[in-house]
Design an enzyme around this catalytic site. Structure first.
Site, PDB file in Angstrom:
ATOM      1  CG  HIS A 100      -0.403   0.326   2.498  1.00 57.87           C
ATOM      2  ND1 HIS A 100       0.366  -0.569   3.228  1.00 57.87           N
ATOM      3  CD2 HIS A 100      -0.457   1.457   3.246  1.00 57.87           C
ATOM      4  CE1 HIS A 100       0.735  -0.004   4.363  1.00 57.87           C
ATOM      5  NE2 HIS A 100       0.254   1.226   4.400  1.00 57.87           N
ATOM      6  CG  ASP A 101       2.414   3.430   2.981  1.00 57.43           C
ATOM      7  OD1 ASP A 101       1.489   4.067   2.435  1.00 57.43           O
ATOM      8  OD2 ASP A 101       2.592   3.420   4.220  1.00 57.43           O
ATOM      9  CE  LYS A 104       3.974   6.835   3.265  1.00 51.89           C
ATOM     10  NZ  LYS A 104       3.752   6.593   4.704  1.00 51.89           N
ATOM     11  CG  HIS A 129       2.095   7.703  -0.320  1.00 55.28           C
ATOM     12  ND1 HIS A 129       1.559   8.595   0.575  1.00 55.28           N
ATOM     13  CD2 HIS A 129       1.577   6.487   0.018  1.00 55.28           C
ATOM     14  CE1 HIS A 129       0.763   7.960   1.410  1.00 55.28           C
ATOM     15  NE2 HIS A 129       0.747   6.681   1.099  1.00 55.28           N
ATOM     16  CG  HIS A 153      -3.511   3.471   1.297  1.00 56.06           C
ATOM     17  ND1 HIS A 153      -2.850   3.548   0.085  1.00 56.06           N
ATOM     18  CD2 HIS A 153      -2.687   4.051   2.206  1.00 56.06           C
ATOM     19  CE1 HIS A 153      -1.677   4.137   0.266  1.00 56.06           C
ATOM     20  NE2 HIS A 153      -1.552   4.453   1.549  1.00 56.06           N
ATOM     21  CG  HIS A 154      -3.678   7.970   2.674  1.00 55.60           C
ATOM     22  ND1 HIS A 154      -3.610   8.105   4.049  1.00 55.60           N
ATOM     23  CD2 HIS A 154      -2.499   7.420   2.297  1.00 55.60           C
ATOM     24  CE1 HIS A 154      -2.437   7.657   4.474  1.00 55.60           C
ATOM     25  NE2 HIS A 154      -1.750   7.236   3.433  1.00 55.60           N
ATOM     26  CG  ASP A 182      -2.365   3.359   6.600  1.00 52.64           C
ATOM     27  OD1 ASP A 182      -1.230   3.137   7.084  1.00 52.64           O
ATOM     28  OD2 ASP A 182      -2.596   4.337   5.867  1.00 52.64           O
TER      29      ASP A 182
END
Length: 230
Positions: A100-101, A104, A129, A153-154, A182
């Site tokens: 998911h990240d 970054k 990201h 996811h944000h 998260d």
């Protein structure tokens, strides 16, 4: 000399061992469905080894990001199991939680590991990201559910998330699960700029967010997580 496949298998085995270690703190009994999900997750990363190498590149750049991603994958998988999701969705949850990240990788380490509150300019970099993660993922695969997890996811139910400001049903159900996982891991983990809250304080914060007049997250998912961590 190791072949590319053998190297990928070794990397995948290390990743799965770390996931199983984290699962061991949360699941006391053997679960055949979770074992099957992990087996398919391992096979996926062996096949898509470039994604696995990208994930390890993130670990080398930002060690917290590696641990955080494993935690998010584990919480997401267990929430999905609470919902009796089918095998393919559980697998996508696990893989999506791990990756998911991944976006970054494009964020400078000085921002990722800053001990101070981010400036508006630095936070603007962070906000990209999810989109960057989708770009990375699509170079190697095009699983729509995993794309949505990485890219959404944000996002928040009330439309106040990022990067697209999606609302409610516009957000993939699997992404909603990863969002809750998260947030919970971020709230309960101690870092240089944040003292982690205990599990119950973390859950209290999630329930508060889920019960606002215009909620950010799904209360039923928060309740699933409560069953997992308490």
């Amino acid at each position: 000399m190791q072949t590319s496949k053998h190297l990928a298998e070794n990397f995948a085995d290390v990743l799965l061992a770390d996931i199983r270690l984290r699962l061991g703190h949360l699941v006391s009994a053997k679960n055949s469905m979770i074992d099957l999900v992990l087996s398919e997750t391992r096979d996926y990363f062996v096949e898509h080894h470039d994604l696995l190498y990208r994930f390890y590149a993130l670990r080398n750049k930002h060690s917290y990001g590696y641990v955080h991603s494993i935690d998010v994958a584990v919480y997401s998988l267990l929430i999905g199991a609470q919902q009796y999701l089918p095998l393919d969705e559980l697998r996508d949850l696990c893989i999506g939680g791990i990756l998911h990240d991944i976006g970054k990788l494009f964020v400078d380490t000085s921002i990722l590991e800053s001990p101070n509150k981010l400036t508006d300019k630095e936070f603007d970099v962070i906000r990209h990201h999810p989109e960057n993660g989708v770009d990375i993922y699509k170079k190697y695969d095009n699983n729509e559910r995993i794309v949505n997890i990485i890219g959404q996811h944000h996002e928040k139910l009330n439309g106040k998330g990022y990067p697209l400001g999606l609302r409610g049903t516009e957000i993939d159900d699997l992404a909603k699960i990863v969002t809750v996982a998260d947030i919970f891991d971020a709230v309960t983990t101690t870092r240089s700029y944040h003292k982690g809250q205990d599990v119950y304080k973390g859950m209290e914060a999630l329930y508060k967010s889920a019960n606002e007049a215009d909620p950010e997250i799904d209360e039923s998912i928060v309740s699933n997580l409560f069953e997992v961590v308490t």
